[in-house]
Scaffold this motif. Structure first.
Motif, PDB file in Angstrom:
ATOM      1  N   TYR A   1     -12.511   2.327   3.886  1.00 45.32           N
ATOM      2  CA  TYR A   1     -11.324   3.064   3.421  1.00 45.32           C
ATOM      3  C   TYR A   1     -10.379   2.138   2.663  1.00 45.32           C
ATOM      4  O   TYR A   1      -9.870   2.491   1.583  1.00 45.32           O
ATOM      5  CB  TYR A   1     -10.608   3.693   4.616  1.00 45.32           C
ATOM      6  CG  TYR A   1      -9.258   4.287   4.272  1.00 45.32           C
ATOM      7  CD1 TYR A   1      -9.142   5.561   3.728  1.00 45.32           C
ATOM      8  CD2 TYR A   1      -8.081   3.557   4.497  1.00 45.32           C
ATOM      9  CE1 TYR A   1      -7.901   6.095   3.409  1.00 45.32           C
ATOM     10  CE2 TYR A   1      -6.841   4.083   4.184  1.00 45.32           C
ATOM     11  CZ  TYR A   1      -6.757   5.352   3.635  1.00 45.32           C
ATOM     12  OH  TYR A   1      -5.516   5.876   3.311  1.00 45.32           O
ATOM     13  N   ILE A   2     -10.134   0.947   3.202  1.00 46.99           N
ATOM     14  CA  ILE A   2      -9.227   0.000   2.539  1.00 46.99           C
ATOM     15  C   ILE A   2      -9.797  -0.434   1.197  1.00 46.99           C
ATOM     16  O   ILE A   2      -9.078  -0.504   0.182  1.00 46.99           O
ATOM     17  CB  ILE A   2      -8.956  -1.215   3.445  1.00 46.99           C
ATOM     18  CG1 ILE A   2      -8.054  -0.820   4.609  1.00 46.99           C
ATOM     19  CG2 ILE A   2      -8.322  -2.362   2.656  1.00 46.99           C
ATOM     20  CD1 ILE A   2      -6.666  -0.317   4.202  1.00 46.99           C
ATOM     21  N   ILE A   3     -11.095  -0.722   1.152  1.00 47.18           N
ATOM     22  CA  ILE A   3     -11.727  -1.114  -0.109  1.00 47.18           C
ATOM     23  C   ILE A   3     -11.606  -0.001  -1.141  1.00 47.18           C
ATOM     24  O   ILE A   3     -11.295  -0.243  -2.315  1.00 47.18           O
ATOM     25  CB  ILE A   3     -13.203  -1.490   0.125  1.00 47.18           C
ATOM     26  CG1 ILE A   3     -13.281  -2.767   0.983  1.00 47.18           C
ATOM     27  CG2 ILE A   3     -13.924  -1.705  -1.204  1.00 47.18           C
ATOM     28  CD1 ILE A   3     -14.661  -3.078   1.493  1.00 47.18           C
TER      29      ILE A   3
ATOM     30  N   PHE B   1       0.834  -1.206   0.000  1.00 49.32           N
ATOM     31  CA  PHE B   1       0.000   0.000   0.000  1.00 49.32           C
ATOM     32  C   PHE B   1       0.867   1.254   0.000  1.00 49.32           C
ATOM     33  O   PHE B   1       0.534   2.261  -0.624  1.00 49.32           O
ATOM     34  CB  PHE B   1      -0.919   0.023   1.230  1.00 49.32           C
ATOM     35  CG  PHE B   1      -2.255  -0.643   1.041  1.00 49.32           C
ATOM     36  CD1 PHE B   1      -3.208  -0.113   0.182  1.00 49.32           C
ATOM     37  CD2 PHE B   1      -2.562  -1.806   1.726  1.00 49.32           C
ATOM     38  CE1 PHE B   1      -4.442  -0.721   0.011  1.00 49.32           C
ATOM     39  CE2 PHE B   1      -3.796  -2.430   1.571  1.00 49.32           C
ATOM     40  CZ  PHE B   1      -4.738  -1.881   0.706  1.00 49.32           C
ATOM     41  N   GLY B   2       1.998   1.186   0.713  1.00 52.26           N
ATOM     42  CA  GLY B   2       2.852   2.360   0.854  1.00 52.26           C
ATOM     43  C   GLY B   2       3.794   2.628  -0.295  1.00 52.26           C
ATOM     44  O   GLY B   2       4.402   3.709  -0.349  1.00 52.26           O
TER      45      GLY B   2
ATOM     46  N   VAL C   1      -1.695   0.391   7.729  1.00 49.92           N
ATOM     47  CA  VAL C   1      -1.368   1.119   6.500  1.00 49.92           C
ATOM     48  C   VAL C   1      -1.408   2.625   6.711  1.00 49.92           C
ATOM     49  O   VAL C   1      -0.560   3.367   6.201  1.00 49.92           O
ATOM     50  CB  VAL C   1      -2.359   0.721   5.372  1.00 49.92           C
ATOM     51  CG1 VAL C   1      -2.211   1.629   4.164  1.00 49.92           C
ATOM     52  CG2 VAL C   1      -2.127  -0.730   4.978  1.00 49.92           C
ATOM     53  N   ASN C   2      -2.397   3.081   7.447  1.00 52.29           N
ATOM     54  CA  ASN C   2      -2.557   4.521   7.657  1.00 52.29           C
ATOM     55  C   ASN C   2      -2.968   4.784   9.102  1.00 52.29           C
ATOM     56  O   ASN C   2      -4.133   5.086   9.395  1.00 52.29           O
ATOM     57  CB  ASN C   2      -3.603   5.080   6.692  1.00 52.29           C
ATOM     58  CG  ASN C   2      -3.554   6.594   6.600  1.00 52.29           C
ATOM     59  OD1 ASN C   2      -2.968   7.250   7.455  1.00 52.29           O
ATOM     60  ND2 ASN C   2      -4.158   7.141   5.572  1.00 52.29           N
TER      61      ASN C   2
ATOM     62  N   LYS D   1     -11.020  -7.172  10.388  1.00 51.58           N
ATOM     63  CA  LYS D   1      -9.691  -7.458   9.835  1.00 51.58           C
ATOM     64  C   LYS D   1      -9.274  -6.380   8.841  1.00 51.58           C
ATOM     65  O   LYS D   1      -8.108  -5.971   8.794  1.00 51.58           O
ATOM     66  CB  LYS D   1      -9.668  -8.839   9.167  1.00 51.58           C
ATOM     67  CG  LYS D   1     -10.089  -9.982  10.072  1.00 51.58           C
ATOM     68  CD  LYS D   1      -8.999 -10.740  10.766  1.00 51.58           C
ATOM     69  CE  LYS D   1      -7.798 -11.139  10.091  1.00 51.58           C
ATOM     70  NZ  LYS D   1      -7.051 -12.270  10.670  1.00 51.58           N
ATOM     71  N   LEU D   2     -10.215  -5.903   8.026  1.00 48.04           N
ATOM     72  CA  LEU D   2      -9.900  -4.808   7.103  1.00 48.04           C
ATOM     73  C   LEU D   2      -9.527  -3.560   7.875  1.00 48.04           C
ATOM     74  O   LEU D   2      -8.630  -2.803   7.471  1.00 48.04           O
ATOM     75  CB  LEU D   2     -11.084  -4.544   6.173  1.00 48.04           C
ATOM     76  CG  LEU D   2     -11.393  -5.634   5.140  1.00 48.04           C
ATOM     77  CD1 LEU D   2     -12.707  -5.330   4.420  1.00 48.04           C
ATOM     78  CD2 LEU D   2     -10.268  -5.776   4.132  1.00 48.04           C
ATOM     79  N   ALA D   3     -10.206  -3.325   8.996  1.00 49.13           N
ATOM     80  CA  ALA D   3      -9.881  -2.169   9.838  1.00 49.13           C
ATOM     81  C   ALA D   3      -8.481  -2.290  10.422  1.00 49.13           C
ATOM     82  O   ALA D   3      -7.764  -1.285  10.563  1.00 49.13           O
ATOM     83  CB  ALA D   3     -10.917  -2.032  10.949  1.00 49.13           C
ATOM     84  N   MET D   4      -8.070  -3.508  10.756  1.00 53.13           N
ATOM     85  CA  MET D   4      -6.715  -3.719  11.264  1.00 53.13           C
ATOM     86  C   MET D   4      -5.678  -3.409  10.189  1.00 53.13           C
ATOM     87  O   MET D   4      -4.612  -2.849  10.489  1.00 53.13           O
ATOM     88  CB  MET D   4      -6.563  -5.160  11.750  1.00 53.13           C
ATOM     89  CG  MET D   4      -7.356  -5.471  13.014  1.00 53.13           C
ATOM     90  SD  MET D   4      -7.363  -7.236  13.430  1.00 53.13           S
ATOM     91  CE  MET D   4      -5.649  -7.473  13.896  1.00 53.13           C
TER      92      MET D   4
END
Length: 384
Positions: free
Chosen positions: A322-324, A224-225, A307-308, A299-302
């Motif tokens: 946000y991840i999606i 992601f970074g 990531v951010n 898990k997506l929140a983790m």
């Protein structure tokens, strides 16, 4: 108490210039004749020379097999293996992307074997390692250098299958970003998003473990970074190095847990329509994760927190969203096509896709949320 394990290559070298470590491997293995697998693009770009020069410096004889097709069928693999039978090599080196590495990994269990690749498709447990391997990835993704998987197309079924056996795990891996210096932007994009899918899918897999989670989160953070910078600036070896390491971590996560519905539904797209693996995953990625969100929002929140971490005061659902959205934004930024119609897939093809996708149970059973035939149909409809 739940038990879990993870298996990784025995020796991994990393960092710019680590291709020099190939000499150390040659000496340690006392290799006299090496079989090199690559493809014509990698060879014509001079990338293969960076490795074969080390072999020459060590006084090692080698033979190159560069007529490898992308997304190889089981017949392609069989033909290549037959051509290597007379070489009598004592070490296999793969220099290339996922397809090259998958063929090389299969060679390590097929050379001199009584069984064939056709037998392994039916019964992967037959595989026994015959020769050691060195994987030198030249793309920003796939993670094949870390996994116990080799993917082959099955033309009769217009789809793909994974041959999975611990014997396929490579013995040595060299992660050198200098080999990615001339990598075309579209390859950075497709393989990079494929590697990102590995990270996110493995972290949200039913079979995820503390081991696989550690590698998947590290992979997600790196990719992601760095993926936008690696795509934008071909000279940014720091970003490409992060992508290379992230892809490797994602491959390790696959071995620990496994990918899910993104990869499952992408296999028919590659098998029948020959859409590049990374591209087919990219087309489906955000849509599958949106479908899965209510089952794995935590898990997506983790992933979002890693990531951010600057994002604060948001709910779990908002972080997952946000991840999606970031996944969709990366696909858009890297100019990967997002509609199947761009590849000649027609509305009347959807019945085949639904049936073929639903048969990928090896991966679908890992998905946090069960997909009905109508769920699969709706996902394909969204990307037509």
């Amino acid at each position: 108490m739940e038990n879990y394990q993870i298996k990784i290559p025995a020796c991994i070298f990393g960092g710019e210039g680590s291709i020099d470590k190939l000499k150390e491997v040659i000496t340690k293995e006392n290799a006299k004749k090496v079989i090199v697998f690559t493809d014509k693009g990698v060879r014509e770009a001079g990338i293969c020379d960076m490795a074969t020069q080390k072999l020459t410096d060590c006084g090692v004889d080698y033979e190159i097999f560069d007529n490898l097709k992308p997304e190889p069928s089981v017949y392609d693999v069989d033909n290549v293996i037959k051509k290597t039978m007379d070489v009598k090599g004592d070490l296999v080196i793969a220099i290339g992307g996922g397809s090259v590495m998958d063929v090389a990994k299969l060679a390590t269990v097929l050379m001199g074997a009584e069984y064939t690749v056709f037998d392994l498709v039916k019964e992967p447990s037959l595989a026994k390692k015959k020769i050691k391997s060195v994987m030198i990835p030249t793309t920003c993704g796939t993670g094949s250098e870390a996994t116990c998987n080799a993917i082959v197309a099955i033309p009769e079924e217009s789809s793909k299958k994974g041959i999975v056996n611990d014997m396929l795990i490579p013995d040595y891996v060299i992660l050198d970003a200098t080999l990615l210096a001339k990598l075309p932007k579209k390859i950075v994009a497709a393989t990079g998003v494929d590697a990102l899918a590995h990270a996110v899918e493995c972290f949200t897999s039913k079979k995820a473990t503390p081991f696989s989670d550690t590698y998947a989160l590290a992979s997600a953070k790196l990719i992601f970074g760095s993926i936008k910078e690696a795509y934008k600036d071909e000279d940014n070896l720091k970003a490409k190095g992060d992508m290379l390491l992230g892809a490797f971590y994602g491959g390790v996560a696959i071995t620990g847990s496994g990918t899910t519905a993104v990869h499952a539904l992408s296999y028919p797209l590659g098998g029948k329509y020959h859409i590049a693996h990374g591209v087919s995953n990219a087309i489906l990625f955000s849509h599958v994760m949106a479908f899965n969100k209510d089952a794995c929002a935590d898990k997506l929140a983790m992933i979002c927190d890693v990531v951010n971490p600057e994002i604060t005061g948001k709910t779990i659902d908002q972080k997952a969203q946000y991840i999606i959205e970031q996944i969709a934004d990366i696909v858009k930024y890297t100019k990967i096509p997002t509609r199947l119609e761009q590849f000649g897939v027609k509305g009347e093809d959807i019945d085949f896709l639904v049936q073929a996708g639903s048969e990928q149970q090896r991966l679908l059973v890992n998905n946090m949320k069960e997909l009905s035939l109508e769920d699969i149909r709706e996902i394909y409809r969204k990307v037509m």
